[in-house]
Design a protein around this motif. Structure first.
Motif, PDB file in Angstrom:
ATOM      1  N   ASN A 110      21.656   6.629 -56.299  1.00  0.00           N
ATOM      2  CA  ASN A 110      21.767   6.982 -54.951  1.00  0.00           C
ATOM      3  C   ASN A 110      20.091   6.783 -54.824  1.00  0.00           C
ATOM      4  OD1 ASN A 110      24.425   7.930 -56.107  1.00  0.00           O
ATOM      5  ND2 ASN A 110      23.756   9.777 -55.504  1.00  0.00           N
ATOM      6  N   LEU A 111      19.871   5.948 -54.663  1.00  0.00           N
ATOM      7  CA  LEU A 111      18.361   5.776 -54.055  1.00  0.00           C
ATOM      8  C   LEU A 111      18.427   5.233 -52.741  1.00  0.00           C
ATOM      9  CD1 LEU A 111      15.981   3.561 -56.539  1.00  0.00           C
ATOM     10  CD2 LEU A 111      16.623   6.007 -56.279  1.00  0.00           C
ATOM     11  N   ASN A 112      19.611   5.043 -51.818  1.00  0.00           N
ATOM     12  CA  ASN A 112      20.181   4.042 -51.071  1.00  0.00           C
ATOM     13  C   ASN A 112      19.021   3.698 -50.191  1.00  0.00           C
ATOM     14  OD1 ASN A 112      22.218   6.059 -50.738  1.00  0.00           O
ATOM     15  ND2 ASN A 112      20.779   7.721 -50.368  1.00  0.00           N
ATOM     16  N   LEU A 113      18.255   1.933 -50.517  1.00  0.00           N
ATOM     17  CA  LEU A 113      17.888   1.141 -50.030  1.00  0.00           C
ATOM     18  C   LEU A 113      18.528   0.372 -49.531  1.00  0.00           C
ATOM     19  CD1 LEU A 113      15.462   0.263 -53.582  1.00  0.00           C
ATOM     20  CD2 LEU A 113      14.614   1.997 -51.581  1.00  0.00           C
ATOM     21  N   PRO A 114      18.615   0.201 -48.328  1.00  0.00           N
ATOM     22  CA  PRO A 114      19.472  -1.010 -47.628  1.00  0.00           C
ATOM     23  C   PRO A 114      18.823  -2.035 -47.764  1.00  0.00           C
ATOM     24  CG  PRO A 114      17.400  -0.219 -45.979  1.00  0.00           C
ATOM     25  CD  PRO A 114      17.382   0.846 -47.799  1.00  0.00           C
ATOM     26  N   PRO A 115      19.365  -3.004 -47.718  1.00  0.00           N
ATOM     27  CA  PRO A 115      19.784  -5.100 -47.791  1.00  0.00           C
ATOM     28  C   PRO A 115      18.371  -5.236 -46.777  1.00  0.00           C
ATOM     29  CG  PRO A 115      21.751  -4.144 -47.124  1.00  0.00           C
ATOM     30  CD  PRO A 115      20.750  -3.133 -47.449  1.00  0.00           C
TER      31      PRO A 115
ATOM     32  N   ILE B 119      10.195  -7.790 -49.525  1.00  0.00           N
ATOM     33  CA  ILE B 119      11.161  -5.884 -48.719  1.00  0.00           C
ATOM     34  C   ILE B 119      11.792  -6.395 -50.167  1.00  0.00           C
ATOM     35  CG2 ILE B 119      11.910  -4.565 -47.578  1.00  0.00           C
ATOM     36  CD1 ILE B 119       9.943  -5.168 -45.730  1.00  0.00           C
ATOM     37  N   GLU B 120      12.653  -7.100 -49.944  1.00  0.00           N
ATOM     38  CA  GLU B 120      14.280  -7.399 -50.663  1.00  0.00           C
ATOM     39  C   GLU B 120      13.645  -7.846 -51.888  1.00  0.00           C
ATOM     40  OE1 GLU B 120      18.076  -6.961 -51.257  1.00  0.00           O
ATOM     41  OE2 GLU B 120      17.211  -6.981 -49.245  1.00  0.00           O
ATOM     42  N   THR B 121      12.506  -8.389 -52.522  1.00  0.00           N
ATOM     43  CA  THR B 121      12.244  -9.145 -53.725  1.00  0.00           C
ATOM     44  C   THR B 121      11.822  -7.343 -54.425  1.00  0.00           C
ATOM     45  OG1 THR B 121      11.328 -10.554 -53.300  1.00  0.00           O
ATOM     46  CG2 THR B 121      11.026  -9.198 -55.774  1.00  0.00           C
ATOM     47  N   LEU B 122      10.934  -6.140 -53.501  1.00  0.00           N
ATOM     48  CA  LEU B 122      10.026  -5.279 -53.828  1.00  0.00           C
ATOM     49  C   LEU B 122      12.043  -3.993 -53.938  1.00  0.00           C
ATOM     50  CD1 LEU B 122       8.476  -3.092 -54.866  1.00  0.00           C
ATOM     51  CD2 LEU B 122       7.905  -3.037 -51.993  1.00  0.00           C
ATOM     52  N   ASN B 123      12.644  -4.456 -53.249  1.00  0.00           N
ATOM     53  CA  ASN B 123      14.080  -2.923 -53.327  1.00  0.00           C
ATOM     54  C   ASN B 123      14.817  -3.562 -54.752  1.00  0.00           C
ATOM     55  OD1 ASN B 123      13.706  -1.695 -50.567  1.00  0.00           O
ATOM     56  ND2 ASN B 123      15.264  -3.420 -50.362  1.00  0.00           N
ATOM     57  N   ASN B 124      14.985  -5.068 -54.579  1.00  0.00           N
ATOM     58  CA  ASN B 124      15.086  -4.640 -56.212  1.00  0.00           C
ATOM     59  C   ASN B 124      14.762  -4.128 -57.568  1.00  0.00           C
ATOM     60  OD1 ASN B 124      17.290  -6.324 -55.265  1.00  0.00           O
ATOM     61  ND2 ASN B 124      16.560  -8.144 -55.316  1.00  0.00           N
ATOM     62  N   ASP B 125      13.037  -4.303 -57.460  1.00  0.00           N
ATOM     63  CA  ASP B 125      12.089  -4.415 -58.393  1.00  0.00           C
ATOM     64  C   ASP B 125      12.553  -2.997 -58.791  1.00  0.00           C
ATOM     65  OD1 ASP B 125      11.458  -6.880 -58.821  1.00  0.00           O
ATOM     66  OD2 ASP B 125       9.853  -6.829 -57.568  1.00  0.00           O
ATOM     67  N   ILE B 126      12.345  -2.092 -57.522  1.00  0.00           N
ATOM     68  CA  ILE B 126      12.645  -0.361 -57.634  1.00  0.00           C
ATOM     69  C   ILE B 126      13.708  -0.190 -58.083  1.00  0.00           C
ATOM     70  CG2 ILE B 126      12.777   1.335 -55.987  1.00  0.00           C
ATOM     71  CD1 ILE B 126      10.260   0.797 -56.490  1.00  0.00           C
ATOM     72  N   GLU B 127      14.758  -0.631 -57.418  1.00  0.00           N
ATOM     73  CA  GLU B 127      16.268  -0.448 -58.511  1.00  0.00           C
ATOM     74  C   GLU B 127      16.496  -0.824 -59.997  1.00  0.00           C
ATOM     75  OE1 GLU B 127      18.756  -2.442 -56.485  1.00  0.00           O
ATOM     76  OE2 GLU B 127      19.013  -1.388 -54.889  1.00  0.00           O
ATOM     77  N   TYR B 128      15.079  -1.836 -60.397  1.00  0.00           N
ATOM     78  CA  TYR B 128      15.537  -2.206 -62.068  1.00  0.00           C
ATOM     79  C   TYR B 128      14.103  -1.515 -62.766  1.00  0.00           C
ATOM     80  CZ  TYR B 128      13.721  -4.613 -66.304  1.00  0.00           C
ATOM     81  OH  TYR B 128      13.252  -4.865 -66.949  1.00  0.00           O
TER      82      TYR B 128
END
Length: 455
Positions: free
Chosen positions: A193-198, A204-213
């Motif tokens: 439940n990190l709730n990272l918005p697209p 920033i989207e790449t960073l979101n994906n890296d954080i989720e990974y």
């Protein structure tokens, strides 16, 4: 300083500095151009007067009439006109300077123009006028007006910049704020439940994906750490249990302190030492130690294992039945084959309840050596079979709710079987039991026979 505040200040500075420079340059250029324009207009004015005076002086009028015409004309221009001949004698003098406009800091400015008649200079036209700083006054007035205009424009631009800056800073800082919250969650051990918005911004989207990974990876690693002690105990449990049951049986007099029983206990201790030595490499998934090849009779090894594990089966009231073909001597790593069989028998025992049966079978047919461990226990669903050899995978069934384990044993079985050049097959039906079949080429028998003949 927060990112939003910092970007706001940076954006304002980036807008205001060039805008201020632009205002100053524009103001100076306009002032200079306006002054040049006024001076040009003034020169045009005097040239026009000079032309008019020349026309009147060259006209065939009496001097008195010329004087009156020039006097009326010059009076409107507030000038002093003197017309001189070639010898600088005054031919005509008309003074129309306004006495009331003369100030202490004013001075009389004189401009001379040639008096031309038939393309020849016949005299000089002199204009004298009071320097009222008209050009400076007009330039100053224009400058003030321009400054007011630019100042108002600057205020409007500043307000527009502040409004745009708010939305831009908000658009940039909002996803970064979510990333900050997400990293704090990960720091606190919360990986869901990190709730990272697209975001439409690629970086920033790449960073979101890296954080989720990263969160998923850390979540997996956390699960591994939490089960680490359990994973280790899995491989140690079988030999320790066998040792405990044999020693308790000796203590209670259930079995005799014979050489055979002591040999069984010693073999379990040796196997336990091998397991402890290789556990680290087994856990890392990289078994790098060299195989310890030796020749031995498979039936005798399986009988030793059966004797070692039988107390565990008796305690759970599960019947272990061995059907072993005799006289099969092979060359392979005895310790690893022992660990494979013990793990499979341990798993079979976990799958069984009271009065269930486990069958251990050894056969040699079709150029293959087959070792089968079949139980009449709980079995597995078909979709679980393809995953059971994955590290840390556990079948979600009744067996795993009653016994501990983490799914490391079958992974080691698979790795060791591959190292020994064999393969493992699985047949299982939920509610009817499971069968694990180890399959080795009988070349390991041929190798043993060749070695025996060469001795």
């Amino acid at each position: 300083m927060k990112f939003r505040k910092q970007i706001s200040i940076t954006f304002l500075i980036a807008i205001l500095i060039p805008f201020t420079i632009l205002v100053l340059i524009t103001s100076l250029n306009f002032n200079s151009s306006f002054r040049e324009y006024l001076e040009y207009e003034q020169n045009i004015k005097f040239q026009s007067i000079e032309q008019m005076v020349t026309e009147i002086m060259n006209a065939p009028y009496p001097i008195g009439q010329k004087r009156e015409l020039l006097k009326n004309y010059i009076a409107n221009e507030q000038l002093q006109l003197q017309i001189l001949d070639k010898d600088n004698n005054i031919l005509l003098d008309i003074d129309a300077l306004p006495d009331t406009n003369i100030q202490p800091d004013n001075e009389i400015i004189r401009k001379d123009y040639p008096l031309i008649d038939n393309n020849q200079q016949v005299g000089t036209i002199q204009f004298s006028f009071i320097d009222t700083n008209y050009t400076d006054i007009m330039t100053k007035s224009f400058s003030q007006t321009m400054f007011k205009f630019l100042f108002i424009s600057c205020i409007i631009a500043l307000m527009s910049t502040i409004i745009m800056n708010y939305f831009i800073a908000h658009a940039l800082s909002r996803p970064i704020s979510f990333l900050s919250i997400a990293t704090n969650q990960i720091k606190d051990g919360e990986f869901e439940n990190l709730n990272l918005p697209p975001s439409d911004i690629y970086e920033i989207e790449t960073l979101n994906n890296d954080i989720e990974y990263l969160a998923n990876t850390l979540k997996h690693q956390k699960a591994i750490r939490e089960n680490y002690a359990q994973d280790i105990s899995h491989e140690l449990r079988t030999p320790l249990t066998n040792l405990q049951l044999h020693i308790e049986a000796l203590k209670d007099g259930i079995i005799d302190p014979s050489e055979e029983n002591y040999e069984t206990i010693l073999n379990e201790l040796l196997r336990l030492n091998v397991i402890v030595t290789g556990l680290k490499e087994s856990f890392s998934g990289a078994i790098k130690e060299e195989l310890s090849i030796s020749r031995f009779n498979v039936e005798e090894l399986l009988n030793e294992i059966t004797i070692a594990v039988n107390p565990s089966f008796l305690k759970k009231e599960v019947l272990l039945i061995a059907n072993l073909e005799k006289s099969i001597t092979i060359s392979t790593d005895k310790d690893k084959l022992t660990q494979i069989i013990q793990n499979l028998l341990s798993n079979a025992l976990k799958a069984c309840e009271k009065d269930d049966k486990v069958y251990l079978t050894l056969t040699h047919r079709h150029h293959k050596i087959l070792i089968s461990i079949r139980d009449t226990g709980i079995g597995m669903a078909e979709e679980s079979i393809s995953n059971i050899f994955d590290r840390f995978y556990r079948v979600d069934n009744v067996r795993n709710t009653k016994t501990s384990g983490s799914g490391l044993g079958l992974s080691i079985v698979k790795n060791y079987t591959n190292r020994l050049g064999g393969k493992i097959l699985v047949n299982s039906k939920e509610g009817l039991g499971s069968e694990f079949i180890l399959e080795f080429s009988d070349k390991i028998i041929d190798t043993a026979e060749i070695a025996e003949k060469s001795m």
